[in-house]
Design a protein around this motif. Sequence first.
Motif, PDB file in Angstrom:
ATOM      1  N   GLN A  32       0.851  -1.185   0.000  1.00  0.00           N
ATOM      2  CA  GLN A  32       0.000   0.000   0.000  1.00  0.00           C
ATOM      3  C   GLN A  32       0.891   1.241   0.000  1.00  0.00           C
ATOM      4  O   GLN A  32       1.844   1.328   0.777  1.00  0.00           O
ATOM      5  CB  GLN A  32      -0.906   0.019   1.235  1.00  0.00           C
ATOM      6  N   THR A  33       0.584   2.191  -0.888  1.00  0.00           N
ATOM      7  CA  THR A  33       1.380   3.411  -1.007  1.00  0.00           C
ATOM      8  C   THR A  33       0.655   4.587  -0.363  1.00  0.00           C
ATOM      9  O   THR A  33      -0.555   4.775  -0.561  1.00  0.00           O
ATOM     10  CB  THR A  33       1.674   3.745  -2.480  1.00  0.00           C
ATOM     11  N   SER A  34       1.387   5.358   0.401  1.00  0.00           N
ATOM     12  CA  SER A  34       0.851   6.598   0.969  1.00  0.00           C
ATOM     13  C   SER A  34       1.963   7.647   0.933  1.00  0.00           C
ATOM     14  O   SER A  34       3.083   7.377   0.476  1.00  0.00           O
ATOM     15  CB  SER A  34       0.350   6.380   2.401  1.00  0.00           C
ATOM     16  N   TYR A  35       1.652   8.851   1.444  1.00  0.00           N
ATOM     17  CA  TYR A  35       2.603   9.959   1.352  1.00  0.00           C
ATOM     18  C   TYR A  35       2.580  10.747   2.654  1.00  0.00           C
ATOM     19  O   TYR A  35       1.589  10.745   3.402  1.00  0.00           O
ATOM     20  CB  TYR A  35       2.244  10.887   0.183  1.00  0.00           C
ATOM     21  N   LEU A  36       3.676  11.412   2.892  1.00  0.00           N
ATOM     22  CA  LEU A  36       3.786  12.337   4.022  1.00  0.00           C
ATOM     23  C   LEU A  36       4.307  13.668   3.496  1.00  0.00           C
ATOM     24  O   LEU A  36       5.383  13.713   2.883  1.00  0.00           O
ATOM     25  CB  LEU A  36       4.743  11.794   5.083  1.00  0.00           C
ATOM     26  N   PHE A  37       3.545  14.732   3.718  1.00  0.00           N
ATOM     27  CA  PHE A  37       4.029  16.084   3.440  1.00  0.00           C
ATOM     28  C   PHE A  37       4.474  16.677   4.763  1.00  0.00           C
ATOM     29  O   PHE A  37       3.690  16.750   5.718  1.00  0.00           O
ATOM     30  CB  PHE A  37       2.947  16.956   2.808  1.00  0.00           C
ATOM     31  N   ALA A  38       5.730  17.121   4.830  1.00  0.00           N
ATOM     32  CA  ALA A  38       6.255  17.722   6.049  1.00  0.00           C
ATOM     33  C   ALA A  38       7.161  18.886   5.660  1.00  0.00           C
ATOM     34  O   ALA A  38       8.308  18.674   5.254  1.00  0.00           O
ATOM     35  CB  ALA A  38       7.023  16.688   6.870  1.00  0.00           C
ATOM     36  N   GLY A  39       6.629  20.103   5.760  1.00  0.00           N
ATOM     37  CA  GLY A  39       7.442  21.248   5.364  1.00  0.00           C
ATOM     38  C   GLY A  39       6.651  22.522   5.271  1.00  0.00           C
ATOM     39  O   GLY A  39       5.589  22.679   5.887  1.00  0.00           O
ATOM     40  N   GLY A  40       7.166  23.452   4.464  1.00  0.00           N
ATOM     41  CA  GLY A  40       6.545  24.764   4.306  1.00  0.00           C
ATOM     42  C   GLY A  40       5.418  24.740   3.297  1.00  0.00           C
ATOM     43  O   GLY A  40       5.469  24.027   2.295  1.00  0.00           O
ATOM     44  N   LYS A  41       4.394  25.563   3.560  1.00  0.00           N
ATOM     45  CA  LYS A  41       3.232  25.616   2.668  1.00  0.00           C
ATOM     46  C   LYS A  41       3.508  26.548   1.486  1.00  0.00           C
ATOM     47  O   LYS A  41       2.937  27.627   1.362  1.00  0.00           O
ATOM     48  CB  LYS A  41       1.992  26.049   3.448  1.00  0.00           C
ATOM     49  N   ASP A  42       4.409  26.077   0.633  1.00  0.00           N
ATOM     50  CA  ASP A  42       4.755  26.789  -0.602  1.00  0.00           C
ATOM     51  C   ASP A  42       3.593  26.627  -1.576  1.00  0.00           C
ATOM     52  O   ASP A  42       3.270  25.507  -2.003  1.00  0.00           O
ATOM     53  CB  ASP A  42       6.039  26.187  -1.161  1.00  0.00           C
ATOM     54  N   ALA A  43       2.932  27.727  -1.946  1.00  0.00           N
ATOM     55  CA  ALA A  43       1.709  27.664  -2.748  1.00  0.00           C
ATOM     56  C   ALA A  43       1.945  26.980  -4.088  1.00  0.00           C
ATOM     57  O   ALA A  43       1.147  26.119  -4.516  1.00  0.00           O
ATOM     58  CB  ALA A  43       1.140  29.060  -2.960  1.00  0.00           C
ATOM     59  N   SER A  44       3.012  27.334  -4.773  1.00  0.00           N
ATOM     60  CA  SER A  44       3.298  26.728  -6.081  1.00  0.00           C
ATOM     61  C   SER A  44       3.565  25.237  -5.938  1.00  0.00           C
ATOM     62  O   SER A  44       3.127  24.430  -6.768  1.00  0.00           O
ATOM     63  CB  SER A  44       4.498  27.415  -6.725  1.00  0.00           C
ATOM     64  N   LEU A  45       4.279  24.861  -4.886  1.00  0.00           N
ATOM     65  CA  LEU A  45       4.622  23.452  -4.673  1.00  0.00           C
ATOM     66  C   LEU A  45       3.376  22.626  -4.389  1.00  0.00           C
ATOM     67  O   LEU A  45       3.225  21.513  -4.916  1.00  0.00           O
ATOM     68  CB  LEU A  45       5.609  23.347  -3.516  1.00  0.00           C
ATOM     69  N   LEU A  46       2.467  23.142  -3.571  1.00  0.00           N
ATOM     70  CA  LEU A  46       1.228  22.416  -3.270  1.00  0.00           C
ATOM     71  C   LEU A  46       0.415  22.184  -4.537  1.00  0.00           C
ATOM     72  O   LEU A  46      -0.140  21.101  -4.750  1.00  0.00           O
ATOM     73  CB  LEU A  46       0.403  23.188  -2.238  1.00  0.00           C
ATOM     74  N   ASP A  47       0.336  23.202  -5.395  1.00  0.00           N
ATOM     75  CA  ASP A  47      -0.376  23.041  -6.667  1.00  0.00           C
ATOM     76  C   ASP A  47       0.309  21.989  -7.543  1.00  0.00           C
ATOM     77  O   ASP A  47      -0.352  21.182  -8.207  1.00  0.00           O
ATOM     78  CB  ASP A  47      -0.437  24.370  -7.412  1.00  0.00           C
ATOM     79  N   THR A  48       1.646  21.983  -7.541  1.00  0.00           N
ATOM     80  CA  THR A  48       2.394  21.018  -8.342  1.00  0.00           C
ATOM     81  C   THR A  48       2.114  19.589  -7.874  1.00  0.00           C
ATOM     82  O   THR A  48       1.914  18.678  -8.685  1.00  0.00           O
ATOM     83  CB  THR A  48       3.902  21.308  -8.251  1.00  0.00           C
ATOM     84  N   TYR A  49       2.075  19.381  -6.556  1.00  0.00           N
ATOM     85  CA  TYR A  49       1.798  18.052  -6.028  1.00  0.00           C
ATOM     86  C   TYR A  49       0.386  17.590  -6.388  1.00  0.00           C
ATOM     87  O   TYR A  49       0.163  16.417  -6.698  1.00  0.00           O
ATOM     88  CB  TYR A  49       1.967  18.044  -4.513  1.00  0.00           C
ATOM     89  N   ASP A  50      -0.578  18.512  -6.330  1.00  0.00           N
ATOM     90  CA  ASP A  50      -1.945  18.150  -6.731  1.00  0.00           C
ATOM     91  C   ASP A  50      -1.971  17.668  -8.176  1.00  0.00           C
ATOM     92  O   ASP A  50      -2.622  16.660  -8.502  1.00  0.00           O
ATOM     93  CB  ASP A  50      -2.881  19.355  -6.568  1.00  0.00           C
ATOM     94  N   ASP A  51      -1.273  18.370  -9.048  1.00  0.00           N
ATOM     95  CA  ASP A  51      -1.270  18.007 -10.470  1.00  0.00           C
ATOM     96  C   ASP A  51      -0.489  16.721 -10.723  1.00  0.00           C
ATOM     97  O   ASP A  51      -0.915  15.860 -11.501  1.00  0.00           O
ATOM     98  CB  ASP A  51      -0.668  19.156 -11.298  1.00  0.00           C
ATOM     99  N   LYS A  52       0.649  16.578 -10.083  1.00  0.00           N
ATOM    100  CA  LYS A  52       1.538  15.443 -10.364  1.00  0.00           C
ATOM    101  C   LYS A  52       1.025  14.132  -9.785  1.00  0.00           C
ATOM    102  O   LYS A  52       1.073  13.087 -10.439  1.00  0.00           O
ATOM    103  CB  LYS A  52       2.933  15.749  -9.815  1.00  0.00           C
TER     104      LYS A  52
END
Length: 563
Positions: A302-322
């Motif tokens: 089973q695959t999952s993810y952990l986001f741990a860091g700064g709320k960089d707006a561009s990066l969050l959008d990139t992760y949603d798309d990718k």
Amino acid sequence: MNEQRNMITALVLSAIVLLGWALLSDKFFPTANKPATQIVNGKSVPLPQPTPASNAPAQTLDRAKVLAQTPRVKIETPKLAGSIDLRGAQIDDLVLTTQRETIDKNSPPVRLFSPEGTQDAYFASFGWSGQNIRLPDANTVWTAAGDVLAPGKPVTLTWNNEQGQAFAIKLSVDDNYLFTVQQSVTNGTGAPVAARPYSLVSRAGQSKDPSSWQVHVGPIGVMGGIAQYKTNWKDLDEAGAAGQKFQSTGGWLGFSDKYWLAAVIPDPKAQVDAAFAGAGGHYQAEFAPNVAPVGPAQTATQTSYLFAGGKDASLLDTYDDKYGFDKLDHAIDWGWFRVIEKPIFYLLDWLFKQVGNFGVAIMLLTVIVRLVMFPIAHKQFKSGQQMKIVQPKMKALQERHKEDKQRLQEEMMKLYREEKINPLAGCAPVLLQIPIFFSLYKVLTLTLEMRHQPFILWIKDLSAPDPLTPVNLFGYLPFQPTGFLHLSVLAILLGITMWLQFKLNPQMNMDPAQKQIFSLMPWFMMFIMSPFAAGLQVYYILSNLITVGQMQMLNRKMPAPKT
């Protein structure tokens, strides 16, 4: 007598608004970050950030000693540094290497995760639940197939329960803040076993950042496509260990500070049970996917993810798309005007990347906004000039029908039609400025990109209030005024530019009390705006100056005829 009464009325209303704003602003419109600098003897010096007390239980363990007690795997990325505790498979040591606590060059990096039992304990953990099977737990010591986790260098943790089942956790990390976690269980027996993987984030105590109507801090997530902004620390305290439970396909959940986020994210297609819980000052966010038992001689992953860091707006959008995450960008509480705020943010961020100074970028954004709004401002000015022309006729109507308000309204509307005047034309620029002003306020208040950004001279942090104030003689007196009493230089400039704008603006048909209130407005706005972010005041000052320039130009081009 009437003039005195009008003046008293204006002063009383101004005082009520000032006092009311002081009481309500912290809850509904937090004005800015804590000051990053203070002015001492006329010079700007870094200000150590205070550490407010949290509701965490008393912590006594030394972090360095705790980190040395167990075997660990290092974490090394361009933006993160820390380690993984092999006892319990916990990511519990993490600092953000590109973010500092203060603007002081010797300030330590922001710490996000800290081991259990230490001050501000905060960590992510991965494991399994089930029955009639020996499972790894918090005391299990895993074997690592590597000593450093880095981009392009995953590390696999393994453990065998000596009953026929083998467990593995493969950890990968990218160049930013995202960990990919693959949890596998291999069943070497002749019967199926039920082992359900889970992922969680746990923290001791509440965030040191305040939560408000405009800036959500605390438990956060997207479950069933809906962002969970309403859940707060108090809700989890009341729910206790039973917690708040959700069912969702995909989504994510965790804990948000003003600029930082720790969240566990299931596979976007996975059906999961998720929950927030709180007990004894500890808070937890977790999910477990719905999985089938593992058959004989089979391996389930089973695959999952952990986001741990700064709320960089561009990066969050990139992760949603990718990765297809469900609204991870909602970790930033953009609010009602998201559709305006995000384009303004991206434009401002692009301008910053071109010029390298956020203050200059804000000034360029101001010019762009005013250019876009120039046709509307032009119509507003023409309407004001027309109102000036018909002032004698309006006063005559007021005298003629002063005892009949309904008839006066009818005659006034008739006059507007005959003269082709739109009395509401002057409202359009003001109404359009509201969402733009509010959007810029949110951008300056929430976005990581603005944090600790300098401008020029004494302004070292555009996301904090202007520290220079004549109230303490520019730092030569040994005290620091706070709140709206901190009447900064930028706030004074803002009041002066508003006064110039008011003086040049064509006066509408106001009674004396209204005129006095409007004449006090610039000075009254100085006190309201002084605690706001310096970047917002830079925008407002330049916008006022551009408006004054437009009025001067249009006054020369279209002078009002003498009555």
